[in-house]
Design a protein around this motif. Structure first.
Motif, PDB file in Angstrom:
ATOM      1  N   SER A 198     -75.115 -10.064 -89.736  1.00  0.00           N
ATOM      2  CA  SER A 198     -75.144  -9.641 -90.816  1.00  0.00           C
ATOM      3  C   SER A 198     -74.775 -11.231 -92.098  1.00  0.00           C
ATOM      4  N   ALA A 199     -75.495 -10.302 -92.966  1.00  0.00           N
ATOM      5  CA  ALA A 199     -75.837 -11.371 -93.921  1.00  0.00           C
ATOM      6  C   ALA A 199     -74.554 -11.574 -94.976  1.00  0.00           C
ATOM      7  N   LYS A 200     -73.613 -10.761 -95.286  1.00  0.00           N
ATOM      8  CA  LYS A 200     -72.334 -10.925 -95.148  1.00  0.00           C
ATOM      9  C   LYS A 200     -71.446 -11.795 -94.461  1.00  0.00           C
ATOM     10  N   ALA A 201     -71.669 -11.257 -93.147  1.00  0.00           N
ATOM     11  CA  ALA A 201     -71.247 -12.139 -92.087  1.00  0.00           C
ATOM     12  C   ALA A 201     -70.684 -13.748 -92.087  1.00  0.00           C
ATOM     13  N   ARG A 202     -72.509 -13.558 -92.433  1.00  0.00           N
ATOM     14  CA  ARG A 202     -73.131 -15.512 -92.464  1.00  0.00           C
ATOM     15  C   ARG A 202     -72.208 -16.231 -93.666  1.00  0.00           C
ATOM     16  N   GLN A 203     -72.030 -15.363 -94.785  1.00  0.00           N
ATOM     17  CA  GLN A 203     -71.969 -15.864 -95.475  1.00  0.00           C
ATOM     18  C   GLN A 203     -70.843 -16.710 -95.983  1.00  0.00           C
ATOM     19  N   MET A 204     -69.527 -15.321 -95.349  1.00  0.00           N
ATOM     20  CA  MET A 204     -68.387 -15.789 -95.367  1.00  0.00           C
ATOM     21  C   MET A 204     -68.423 -17.068 -94.690  1.00  0.00           C
ATOM     22  N   ALA A 205     -68.697 -16.750 -93.500  1.00  0.00           N
ATOM     23  CA  ALA A 205     -68.619 -18.022 -92.639  1.00  0.00           C
ATOM     24  C   ALA A 205     -68.934 -19.263 -92.646  1.00  0.00           C
ATOM     25  N   GLU A 206     -70.086 -19.589 -93.604  1.00  0.00           N
ATOM     26  CA  GLU A 206     -69.895 -20.556 -94.569  1.00  0.00           C
ATOM     27  C   GLU A 206     -69.161 -20.701 -95.095  1.00  0.00           C
ATOM     28  N   ALA A 207     -68.941 -20.462 -96.176  1.00  0.00           N
ATOM     29  CA  ALA A 207     -68.274 -20.447 -97.248  1.00  0.00           C
ATOM     30  C   ALA A 207     -66.841 -21.294 -97.083  1.00  0.00           C
ATOM     31  N   VAL A 208     -66.445 -20.170 -95.686  1.00  0.00           N
ATOM     32  CA  VAL A 208     -65.382 -20.367 -95.044  1.00  0.00           C
ATOM     33  C   VAL A 208     -64.703 -22.348 -93.939  1.00  0.00           C
ATOM     34  N   GLN A 209     -66.716 -22.414 -93.315  1.00  0.00           N
ATOM     35  CA  GLN A 209     -66.184 -23.429 -92.741  1.00  0.00           C
ATOM     36  C   GLN A 209     -66.573 -24.765 -93.688  1.00  0.00           C
ATOM     37  N   THR A 210     -67.167 -24.399 -94.863  1.00  0.00           N
ATOM     38  CA  THR A 210     -67.343 -25.732 -95.670  1.00  0.00           C
ATOM     39  C   THR A 210     -66.311 -25.601 -96.744  1.00  0.00           C
ATOM     40  N   ARG A 211     -65.227 -24.850 -96.672  1.00  0.00           N
ATOM     41  CA  ARG A 211     -64.518 -24.832 -98.369  1.00  0.00           C
ATOM     42  C   ARG A 211     -63.129 -24.742 -98.019  1.00  0.00           C
ATOM     43  N   HIS A 212     -62.945 -24.244 -96.668  1.00  0.00           N
ATOM     44  CA  HIS A 212     -61.773 -23.812 -96.120  1.00  0.00           C
ATOM     45  C   HIS A 212     -62.221 -24.326 -94.589  1.00  0.00           C
ATOM     46  N   PRO A 213     -62.073 -25.441 -94.038  1.00  0.00           N
ATOM     47  CA  PRO A 213     -62.448 -25.731 -92.646  1.00  0.00           C
ATOM     48  C   PRO A 213     -61.001 -25.585 -92.024  1.00  0.00           C
ATOM     49  N   HIS A 214     -59.537 -25.564 -92.337  1.00  0.00           N
ATOM     50  CA  HIS A 214     -58.457 -25.540 -91.761  1.00  0.00           C
ATOM     51  C   HIS A 214     -58.754 -23.858 -91.145  1.00  0.00           C
ATOM     52  N   VAL A 215     -59.019 -23.047 -92.036  1.00  0.00           N
ATOM     53  CA  VAL A 215     -58.962 -21.444 -91.710  1.00  0.00           C
ATOM     54  C   VAL A 215     -59.495 -21.360 -90.509  1.00  0.00           C
ATOM     55  N   HIS A 216     -58.478 -20.494 -89.488  1.00  0.00           N
ATOM     56  CA  HIS A 216     -59.263 -20.100 -88.444  1.00  0.00           C
ATOM     57  C   HIS A 216     -59.830 -19.191 -88.552  1.00  0.00           C
ATOM     58  N   TRP A 217     -61.113 -18.902 -88.033  1.00  0.00           N
ATOM     59  CA  TRP A 217     -62.013 -17.790 -88.162  1.00  0.00           C
ATOM     60  C   TRP A 217     -62.722 -16.790 -87.261  1.00  0.00           C
ATOM     61  N   TRP A 218     -62.649 -15.540 -87.256  1.00  0.00           N
ATOM     62  CA  TRP A 218     -63.031 -14.904 -86.042  1.00  0.00           C
ATOM     63  C   TRP A 218     -63.887 -13.760 -86.925  1.00  0.00           C
ATOM     64  N   CYS A 219     -65.211 -13.539 -86.151  1.00  0.00           N
ATOM     65  CA  CYS A 219     -65.576 -12.450 -87.049  1.00  0.00           C
ATOM     66  C   CYS A 219     -66.305 -11.791 -85.150  1.00  0.00           C
ATOM     67  N   PRO A 220     -65.800 -10.725 -84.671  1.00  0.00           N
ATOM     68  CA  PRO A 220     -66.390 -10.087 -83.181  1.00  0.00           C
ATOM     69  C   PRO A 220     -67.662  -9.833 -83.452  1.00  0.00           C
ATOM     70  N   GLN A 221     -68.170  -9.632 -82.796  1.00  0.00           N
ATOM     71  CA  GLN A 221     -69.116  -8.270 -82.424  1.00  0.00           C
ATOM     72  C   GLN A 221     -68.619  -7.394 -81.829  1.00  0.00           C
ATOM     73  N   LEU A 222     -68.749  -6.378 -82.481  1.00  0.00           N
ATOM     74  CA  LEU A 222     -67.807  -5.236 -81.897  1.00  0.00           C
ATOM     75  C   LEU A 222     -68.190  -3.995 -81.251  1.00  0.00           C
ATOM     76  N   PRO A 223     -67.595  -3.676 -80.150  1.00  0.00           N
ATOM     77  CA  PRO A 223     -68.466  -2.142 -79.251  1.00  0.00           C
ATOM     78  C   PRO A 223     -68.498  -1.386 -79.356  1.00  0.00           C
ATOM     79  N   PRO A 224     -68.926  -0.170 -78.744  1.00  0.00           N
ATOM     80  CA  PRO A 224     -69.732   1.325 -79.986  1.00  0.00           C
ATOM     81  C   PRO A 224     -68.440   1.324 -80.202  1.00  0.00           C
ATOM     82  N   SER A 225     -67.418   1.830 -78.856  1.00  0.00           N
ATOM     83  CA  SER A 225     -66.173   2.952 -78.708  1.00  0.00           C
ATOM     84  C   SER A 225     -65.213   2.358 -79.556  1.00  0.00           C
ATOM     85  N   PRO A 226     -65.417   3.490 -80.555  1.00  0.00           N
ATOM     86  CA  PRO A 226     -64.053   2.888 -81.283  1.00  0.00           C
ATOM     87  C   PRO A 226     -62.677   2.582 -80.837  1.00  0.00           C
TER      88      PRO A 226
END
Length: 199
Positions: free
Chosen positions: A23-51
């Motif tokens: 998604s656009a927001k996820a990609r924007q967040m990922a890029e901002a974290v990677q470039t501005r805060h490279p020491h932060v551990h980032w996780w954006c999993p693909q969530l399964p349909p089942s809650p």
């Protein structure tokens, strides 16, 4: 759980219904974290349909994360899950047009669905998933750590009044227009990052 002033070292991003880490927001967040805060551990999993499967994935993935220095960002249904995570851990959370009653709202989506960013891929949203969402409902639970809510009055999917009422303690940014996707998210990214206090 008391709030602690630690900087955020671990950041989780949770996408919405029929969405993905693409998604656009996820990609924007990922890029901002990677470039501005490279020491932060980032996780954006693909969530399964089942809650139930989604929260089990989160339980396992977050089991070794430091609760005092982690944070979560969630959009739409991901905002609902983000609140769940915050209530398990006491961490700070950012909620972007968060789903307030997904069991009610997603009941009409039972059946075959496609993904926004991969329309050729399909999944079946089963009736039991609505029950699983109901079981995860957060009504009446204590407010966890600091919350930041980014809510658009122009959301065409969710009612901004319900969202603001659900998060009365949150630091609120209420957009006069906007849409469900918060298409101008890049304009609010700095405020989100500042709230997260990333290392």
């Amino acid at each position: 759980m008391p709030n602690t002033p630690h900087a955020t070292t671990h950041l989780l991003y949770l996408h919405g219904f029929r969405s993905s880490p693409q998604s656009a927001k996820a990609r924007q967040m990922a890029e901002a974290v990677q470039t501005r805060h490279p020491h932060v551990h980032w996780w954006c999993p693909q969530l399964p349909p089942s809650p139930r499967a989604a929260v089990e994935l989160l339980r396992q993935g977050l089991s070794l994360w430091p609760h005092e220095s982690m944070a979560v960002v969630g959009s739409s249904l991901g905002g609902f899950y983000a609140s769940w995570v915050a209530r398990q851990t006491g961490c700070r959370s950012v909620l972007i047009n968060p789903a307030v009653d997904p069991a009610r709202d997603l009941a009409r989506y039972i059946g075959e669905q496609t993904f926004w960013h991969q329309p050729e891929a399909r999944f079946f949203f089963e009736p039991r998933y609505v029950d699983e969402l109901r079981e995860l409902a957060l009504e009446g639970e204590d407010t966890p750590g600091p919350e930041f809510a980014l809510i658009a009055k122009g959301d065409e999917v969710l009612d901004w009044r319900e969202m603001t009422a659900r998060y009365p303690q949150a630091q609120l940014t209420l957009l006069e227009g906007g849409d469900h996707a918060v298409s101008d998210f890049h304009q609010h990214l700095d405020a989100v990052l500042a709230f997260l206090q990333l290392v």
